[in-house]
Write a protein that holds these residues in place. Structure first.
Motif, PDB file in Angstrom:
ATOM      1  N   MET A   1       0.857  -1.186   0.000  1.00  0.00           N
ATOM      2  CA  MET A   1       0.000   0.000   0.000  1.00  0.00           C
ATOM      3  C   MET A   1       0.888   1.230   0.000  1.00  0.00           C
ATOM      4  N   PRO A   2       0.622   2.143  -0.859  1.00  0.00           N
ATOM      5  CA  PRO A   2       1.529   3.248  -1.071  1.00  0.00           C
ATOM      6  C   PRO A   2       1.477   4.280   0.038  1.00  0.00           C
ATOM      7  N   ALA A   3       2.642   4.811   0.330  1.00  0.00           N
ATOM      8  CA  ALA A   3       2.712   6.017   1.157  1.00  0.00           C
ATOM      9  C   ALA A   3       2.397   7.182   0.241  1.00  0.00           C
ATOM     10  N   SER A   4       2.350   8.394   0.788  1.00  0.00           N
ATOM     11  CA  SER A   4       2.085   9.556  -0.086  1.00  0.00           C
ATOM     12  C   SER A   4       3.146   9.623  -1.159  1.00  0.00           C
ATOM     13  N   ALA A   5       2.716   9.753  -2.398  1.00  0.00           N
ATOM     14  CA  ALA A   5       3.664   9.782  -3.508  1.00  0.00           C
ATOM     15  C   ALA A   5       4.355  11.127  -3.522  1.00  0.00           C
ATOM     16  N   GLN A   6       5.631  11.128  -3.888  1.00  0.00           N
ATOM     17  CA  GLN A   6       6.350  12.389  -3.973  1.00  0.00           C
ATOM     18  C   GLN A   6       6.594  12.796  -5.401  1.00  0.00           C
ATOM     19  N   ALA A   7       6.693  11.836  -6.273  1.00  0.00           N
ATOM     20  CA  ALA A   7       7.018  12.129  -7.661  1.00  0.00           C
ATOM     21  C   ALA A   7       5.807  12.657  -8.398  1.00  0.00           C
ATOM     22  N   SER A   8       6.047  13.089  -9.610  1.00  0.00           N
ATOM     23  CA  SER A   8       5.024  13.831 -10.339  1.00  0.00           C
ATOM     24  C   SER A   8       4.066  12.912 -11.063  1.00  0.00           C
ATOM     25  N   THR A   9       3.244  12.193 -10.362  1.00  0.00           N
ATOM     26  CA  THR A   9       2.122  11.512 -10.983  1.00  0.00           C
ATOM     27  C   THR A   9       0.966  12.486 -10.997  1.00  0.00           C
ATOM     28  N   ALA A  10      -0.136  12.103 -11.535  1.00  0.00           N
ATOM     29  CA  ALA A  10      -1.292  12.979 -11.553  1.00  0.00           C
ATOM     30  C   ALA A  10      -1.842  13.172 -10.153  1.00  0.00           C
ATOM     31  N   ALA A  11      -1.540  12.247  -9.229  1.00  0.00           N
ATOM     32  CA  ALA A  11      -2.010  12.402  -7.854  1.00  0.00           C
ATOM     33  C   ALA A  11      -0.952  13.107  -7.056  1.00  0.00           C
ATOM     34  N   ALA A  12      -1.158  14.370  -6.766  1.00  0.00           N
ATOM     35  CA  ALA A  12      -0.184  15.075  -5.938  1.00  0.00           C
ATOM     36  C   ALA A  12      -0.322  14.568  -4.514  1.00  0.00           C
ATOM     37  N   ALA A  13       0.729  14.762  -3.707  1.00  0.00           N
ATOM     38  CA  ALA A  13       0.691  14.275  -2.340  1.00  0.00           C
ATOM     39  C   ALA A  13      -0.492  14.889  -1.615  1.00  0.00           C
ATOM     40  N   GLY A  14      -1.228  14.080  -0.952  1.00  0.00           N
ATOM     41  CA  GLY A  14      -2.333  14.588  -0.157  1.00  0.00           C
ATOM     42  C   GLY A  14      -3.654  14.601  -0.890  1.00  0.00           C
ATOM     43  N   GLU A  15      -3.659  14.510  -2.260  1.00  0.00           N
ATOM     44  CA  GLU A  15      -4.942  14.523  -2.955  1.00  0.00           C
ATOM     45  C   GLU A  15      -5.655  13.225  -2.691  1.00  0.00           C
ATOM     46  N   ARG A  16      -6.958  13.335  -2.421  1.00  0.00           N
ATOM     47  CA  ARG A  16      -7.684  12.111  -2.163  1.00  0.00           C
ATOM     48  C   ARG A  16      -8.049  11.453  -3.484  1.00  0.00           C
ATOM     49  N   ARG A  17      -8.190  10.164  -3.471  1.00  0.00           N
ATOM     50  CA  ARG A  17      -8.599   9.410  -4.637  1.00  0.00           C
ATOM     51  C   ARG A  17      -9.868   8.664  -4.301  1.00  0.00           C
ATOM     52  N   VAL A  18     -10.754   8.633  -5.262  1.00  0.00           N
ATOM     53  CA  VAL A  18     -12.015   7.915  -5.101  1.00  0.00           C
ATOM     54  C   VAL A  18     -11.924   6.632  -5.892  1.00  0.00           C
ATOM     55  N   LEU A  19     -12.159   5.516  -5.240  1.00  0.00           N
ATOM     56  CA  LEU A  19     -12.065   4.224  -5.906  1.00  0.00           C
ATOM     57  C   LEU A  19     -13.189   4.087  -6.922  1.00  0.00           C
ATOM     58  N   GLN A  20     -12.829   3.730  -8.150  1.00  0.00           N
ATOM     59  CA  GLN A  20     -13.818   3.544  -9.206  1.00  0.00           C
ATOM     60  C   GLN A  20     -14.130   2.058  -9.340  1.00  0.00           C
ATOM     61  N   LYS A  21     -15.387   1.734  -9.275  1.00  0.00           N
ATOM     62  CA  LYS A  21     -15.766   0.324  -9.412  1.00  0.00           C
ATOM     63  C   LYS A  21     -15.754  -0.097 -10.873  1.00  0.00           C
ATOM     64  N   GLN A  22     -16.049   0.877 -11.730  1.00  0.00           N
ATOM     65  CA  GLN A  22     -16.089   0.561 -13.158  1.00  0.00           C
ATOM     66  C   GLN A  22     -14.715   0.071 -13.603  1.00  0.00           C
ATOM     67  N   PRO A  23     -14.657  -1.091 -14.290  1.00  0.00           N
ATOM     68  CA  PRO A  23     -13.344  -1.543 -14.744  1.00  0.00           C
ATOM     69  C   PRO A  23     -12.830  -0.661 -15.878  1.00  0.00           C
ATOM     70  N   LEU A  24     -11.530  -0.651 -16.023  1.00  0.00           N
ATOM     71  CA  LEU A  24     -10.934   0.126 -17.117  1.00  0.00           C
ATOM     72  C   LEU A  24     -11.303  -0.516 -18.443  1.00  0.00           C
ATOM     73  N   GLY A  25     -11.802   0.291 -19.346  1.00  0.00           N
ATOM     74  CA  GLY A  25     -12.202  -0.218 -20.655  1.00  0.00           C
ATOM     75  C   GLY A  25     -12.885   0.883 -21.418  1.00  0.00           C
ATOM     76  N   PRO A  26     -13.475   0.547 -22.546  1.00  0.00           N
ATOM     77  CA  PRO A  26     -14.080   1.570 -23.404  1.00  0.00           C
ATOM     78  C   PRO A  26     -15.225   2.321 -22.730  1.00  0.00           C
ATOM     79  N   ASP A  27     -15.810   1.734 -21.687  1.00  0.00           N
ATOM     80  CA  ASP A  27     -16.924   2.414 -21.008  1.00  0.00           C
ATOM     81  C   ASP A  27     -16.484   3.187 -19.775  1.00  0.00           C
ATOM     82  N   PHE A  28     -15.186   3.252 -19.541  1.00  0.00           N
ATOM     83  CA  PHE A  28     -14.712   3.915 -18.323  1.00  0.00           C
ATOM     84  C   PHE A  28     -14.918   5.420 -18.404  1.00  0.00           C
ATOM     85  N   TYR A  29     -14.735   5.951 -19.620  1.00  0.00           N
ATOM     86  CA  TYR A  29     -14.861   7.391 -19.810  1.00  0.00           C
ATOM     87  C   TYR A  29     -15.923   7.706 -20.855  1.00  0.00           C
ATOM     88  N   ALA A  30     -16.479   8.908 -20.729  1.00  0.00           N
ATOM     89  CA  ALA A  30     -17.261   9.489 -21.820  1.00  0.00           C
ATOM     90  C   ALA A  30     -16.461  10.664 -22.344  1.00  0.00           C
TER      91      ALA A  30
END
Lengths: 434, 591
Positions: A27-56
């Protein structure tokens, strides 16, 4: 029999506990490197699996006029109003524009500054210490291949009232494809890293900020083909180094290690002996969240042939930073025409996925993929998940929490360079359906 | 003793046991043999390759099994897989060979190195290539590849040793020298790198990449002339691909049309036609229905300026069902090169009818129509092109010129505006746009494109003279209206542009006098006087201005001068001057 049953149950229990603890360690500690998730930003777990219907998807900004050549995008809150905007390089109309998020989910586009010829890359920095973000533009002069010295570094100076004025910092050089501001010395002033693709000739230089708007160039590499050259402290010594992806027959990832005083030592981290490798994009991110910045890059450029298109060796890879200057190569996956790697936790699982788009695929084939995610299982084993087949000709993708809701959206830009042109787009926002 | 039932029963039992033992033994031998038989890769589905590949693989497997898995058969199968990029299957075969009597040959190790490089595993590639070097030290391609792999893995020192050892036996080997020059540069050894590259180019003038690197170094060092020379040198055709007979041999097993086509282009582009053309023959043999060989033959003929043959090849490609969007533009170019415009038009009309929305066909067809002078067809087609690609420079310029000539200048101006947006260096569009706005008396709109055009033009040329004249007129018009706050500024620009032209000076003098800026007016008139020293009206005006500036004595001198220059027949002027010289001066005097 009873004893056997007991033994089996006990073994299963022990195995379950072991798996639990092993995954807990991952389980990750707060990330320091430049991913899209800056340190401290909360993430919401998506139940939808990754695939063509993940985004509109929907177009944002101005509608496509003809066949757009979007060469780069940058997601940034340019005016500091708390809403993320999108800066756009238009390589055909020779301009930079600002797709401003005026209200949550509502975007309006305006051109900023004066025309810039062949803009290829965007960064922002408060270069002059005014408290406002200036826009750094890498100008190729022209986007199609050309060896003339028509490149330049242009800064769109922000007066703080949404007005931008062009100021040329460097011109009449080999075509510029990358510029970024970074503290490369102890001066306290922001210096510049400049990558120049050129064509037959090209180079990488850094420009020392002498103050008063004056810069002095120092060359780092005498080769053409630089795609990206981000600045990063690669070895954790507090000094900003430079990593560069160099194509044009070299097909290498270079690290320029900084002694803190602007003296750089060049070394090759990895390369391909395939001169047609087609290196196309590089980003720095802590993929495995061990606190060390890793390097993710794509190879997908298939332009320079009688028949442009994909090659079977195209795809995505990452160099794992093992520390002590060692980097381990991992192939993430094959992806024809791969461009623009992005590292982001798309589903809020806590693991960094990798996204890439395709700029050079066989667009006559309806199954050709234009947007792909490589889903991380937590141990940096990546499974390709097709996000979209259309629109096609996508040369840049960026990931960001566009609506500050803990979920990652994507923004893509299209570079319509060769037919067929059945699925035209310009700038597309990929957002969650619900 | 015949007929003893007890005795025959036990004999039956013994025989039964013996038979059972024999059967079990045979089965055991069979199982043992099967267990120890090499596991060949399973047959797969090779949908993206011609059916001949599947048949070749099946045949090679059958042969290997039937012959008892001899190494040569396994090797042939490995190479068949590898040539077609089924690397996992090839690796499985090489694993079998590794354990077989005789093990792996140098060539096997080279191929394993090739797979490792393809997979990005530089460490493994280095191991394999070192094995090749042990047993076949003369195989240059492997040694160069080893040096490259060492360099790409970050071991510049190891790479340097490898390249140096190559040069010991092959002095001036070009790839080794180039790579060592790169390493010299990494260590900050400019002079060493330059010496090495210059030696390289002396021995191998075809090494254009060396010239390119030298050009970059010289440019960085400020040695511009040398840099320019090297830049020109580097623009010749790319250097030949280093010989690699083992890879060429591997490609004889290749059924992958794309791989063969790419290799063809690589050889062709570097001028190695003898190596290039057989690859096309192979593509045709593999896939007789493929149009790619004809397309590539046509392309290569066109590059060699054999357009007649190129057209024939393109036609064959089309007849085979090739993509007209790819082929027609090339074919049209060759027909144009041959001067066969009507044939080109006929071809394009045929495919335009089938694909009226195809941008490449529209572009090629419009180009033909323009060259034919068929403005009606060209206009229709160009408008359609621009609907789809509004910023295409050539289409905009072609349409603009047609519309301009026919007087439809408003639409032409729209095209020209688009060109100026996407092309910072186009002069013609800017010149025409300037002219357009001038004719509409819109000098403020005319000035920016004309200024940009002049900046791109060479002084002394007729184009420069024409542009200067237009820009001068625009400045004067913008300035003389006096309405713009920058009016005087525009007139000053006109004066700077053409100091010998009295027009702007005269306007400036009038404007400044109206604005009661008499000193500026006097300055302009004095310059005008210098240009036209015998023009009495200038002296008259100058005198008036000096008078209003509070210099009556100087004014009188100029009026008197004007009188001397005025002919006796010019009574109006003489009267005006007399009013100033002889009579008391009032405001009415100057009306």
């Amino acid at each position: 029999m009873k004893r056997l049953l007991c033994a089996v149950v006990t073994a299963l229990l022990v195995a379950g506990v072991l798996v639990f603890f092993l995954r807990a360690r991952r389980m990750p500690a707060s990330a320091q490197a430049s991913t899209a998730a800056a340190a401290g930003e909360r993430r919401v777990l998506q139940k939808q699996p990754l695939g063509p219907d993940f985004y509109a998807s929907r177009a944002i900004g101005k509608p496509a006029e003809g066949l757009p050549w979007i060469t780069d995008l940058l997601v940034v809150d340019l005016d500091g109003d708390g809403l993320k905007d999108v800066l756009v390089c238009d390589g055909r109309l020779n301009k930079v524009s600002w797709i401003r998020q005026v209200r949550l989910g509502v975007f309006e586009e305006q051109d900023i500054g004066q025309p810039v010829q062949g803009p290829a890359h965007l960064e922002v920095a408060d270069l002059r210490g005014t408290g406002h973000l200036d826009v750094l533009v890498s100008s190729m002069g022209v986007v199609p291949p050309d060896n003339e010295k028509i490149g330049s570094v242009v800064v769109l100076e922000n007066d703080g009232t949404n007005h931008f004025t062009n100021h040329v910092l460097l011109d009449n050089v080999a075509r510029v494809t990358y510029v970024q501001a970074a503290h490369l010395t102890q001066s306290g002033r922001l210096d510049l890293v400049v990558g120049q693709f050129g064509y037959i000739e090209g180079e990488i230089r850094w420009m020392e900020n002498l103050g008063g708007g004056q810069f002095k160039s120092h060359q780092l590499l005498d080769l053409p083909g630089t795609i990206h050259a981000p600045a990063v402290d690669l070895n954790g010594d507090g000094k900003t180094d430079i990593v560069a992806l160099v194509s044009q027959d070299s097909e290498e990832v270079h690290a320029f290690m900084n002694d803190g005083n602007g003296n750089f030592q060049d070394r090759v981290l990895h390369g391909s002996t395939n001169k047609d490798y087609g290196s196309s994009g590089l980003v720095i991110a802590d993929v495995n969240q061990d606190g060390r910045p890793d390097i993710v890059y794509t190879n997908g450029d298939g332009f320079d042939y009688a028949t442009p298109g994909s090659r079977p060796w195209h795809g995505v890879q990452w160099l794992e930073n093992k520390g002590a200057g060692k980097f381990l190569f991992h192939r993430v996956g094959d992806f024809p025409g791969a461009f623009s790697p992005v590292v982001a936790d798309l589903r809020g699982t806590g693991y960094n996925d990798i996204v890439s788009c395709s700029g050079f695929n066989d667009w006559n084939d309806p199954d050709a993929v234009s947007l792909m995610a490589f889903e991380n299982d937590g141990s940096e084993h990546f499974t390709p998940r097709i996000l979209a087949h259309v629109p096609t000709h996508l040369i840049v993708v960026k990931a960001a929490d566009m609506f500050n809701d803990g979920r990652i959206e994507l923004v893509t830009g299209a570079f319509m360079f060769y037919p067929p042109y059945d699925h035209v787009s310009r700038v597309t926002l990929w957002e969650h359906k619900e | 003793m015949a007929g003893n039932p007890a005795l025959s029963g036990s004999r039956r039992t013994r025989w039964g046991l013996v038979c059972a033992a024999l059967v079990l033994g045979a089965a055991g031998v069979f199982v043992i043999m099967r267990t120890h038989a090499p596991r060949l890769p399973a047959l797969g589905s090779y949908g993206n390759l011609p059916a001949a590949f599947g048949r070749a693989v099946a045949g090679a497997r059958l042969k290997a099994v039937a012959d008892g898995y001899p190494s040569d058969d396994i090797r042939a199968l490995a190479r068949l897989y590898q040539a077609n990029r089924f690397n996992d299957e090839a690796l499985a075969c090489y694993a079998i060979l590794r354990k077989a009597p005789g093990g792996l040959t140098a060539q096997d190790h080279y191929y394993l190195g090739d797979i490792a490089l393809y997979q990005g595993d530089l460490d493994q590639a280095i191991l394999e290539l070192k094995e090749v070097e042990e047993t076949e030290p003369q195989y240059l391609a492997a040694r160069l590849e080893l040096g490259d792999a060492l360099f790409k893995s970050g071991d510049a020192a190891g790479a340097a040793r490898e390249y140096e050892s190559i040069l010991e036996t092959m002095p001036n080997q070009p790839q080794a020298m180039f790579s060592l020059a790169r390493i010299d540069l990494m260590k900050g050894g400019d002079d060493k790198a330059i010496t090495r590259l210059e030696t390289l180019l002396t021995a191998h003038p075809e090494m254009t990449s060396g010239a390119g690197l030298l050009a970059q170094i010289f440019d960085r060092r400020g040695e511009k002339q040398k840099a320019l020379l090297m830049t020109q040198w580097s623009r010749q055709s790319p250097e030949p691909v280093p010989d690699d007979p083992w890879i060429d041999e591997l490609l004889t097993n290749c059924y992958d049309v794309q791989r063969l086509s790419l290799k063809f282009e690589e050889y062709y582009t570097s001028g190695e036609i003898d190596k290039a053309l057989p690859l096309l023959d192979r593509v045709e043999e593999l896939d007789p229905k493929s149009y790619i060989p004809q397309l590539l033959r046509g392309w290569s003929q066109a590059r060699a300026h054999n357009d007649f043959e190129a057209v024939a090849q393109y036609r064959m490609a089309l007849d085979k069902g090739g993509d007209p969007e790819k082929i027609c533009p090339y074919m049209a170019q060759s027909l144009i090169a041959l001067g066969r415009l009507s044939d080109a038009a006929k071809l394009m009309a045929e495919f335009y009818a089938k694909k009226p929305d195809s941008v490449p066909i529209l572009i090629a067809y419009s180009d033909v129509a323009v060259r034919q002078g068929d403005n009606v067809t060209a206009t229709v087609l160009l408008r359609r092109v621009l609907e789809k690609e509004p910023y295409r420079v050539a289409a905009n310029m072609n349409l603009a010129k047609i519309l301009w000539a026919s007087g439809e200048r408003d639409e032409a101006a729209v095209c020209l505006e688009r060109v100026t947006k996407v092309s910072s260096s186009d002069v013609v569009s800017r010149a025409l746009l300037g002219e357009y706005h001038l004719r509409r008396s819109e000098p403020l709109a005319a000035i920016p494109p004309l200024e940009e055009a002049i900046a791109q033009s060479q002084k002394g040329t007729p184009a420069y003279t024409s542009l200067t004249s237009m820009l001068y007129a625009a400045y004067v018009e913008a300035g003389s209206s006096g309405a713009d706050a920058d009016a005087v500024g525009f007139l000053d620009k006109a004066i700077a542009l053409d100091p010998a032209n009295p027009n702007a000076l005269a306007h400036k003098a009038a404007l400044c006098a109206q604005a009661r800026k008499f000193a500026d007016a006097a300055d302009a008139l004095e310059k005008l006087r210098d240009l036209q020293p015998n023009n009495p009206t200038i002296y008259l005006s100058l005198g008036d201005v000096l008078y209003h500036e509070g210099k009556p004595d100087e004014a009188r001198v100029d009026w008197q001068r004007a009188m001397l220059l005025t002919s006796s027949g010019n009574t109006a002027l003489r009267e005006a001057l007399n009013a100033r010289i002889d009579a008391p001066i009032t405001e009415d005097t100057f009306r």
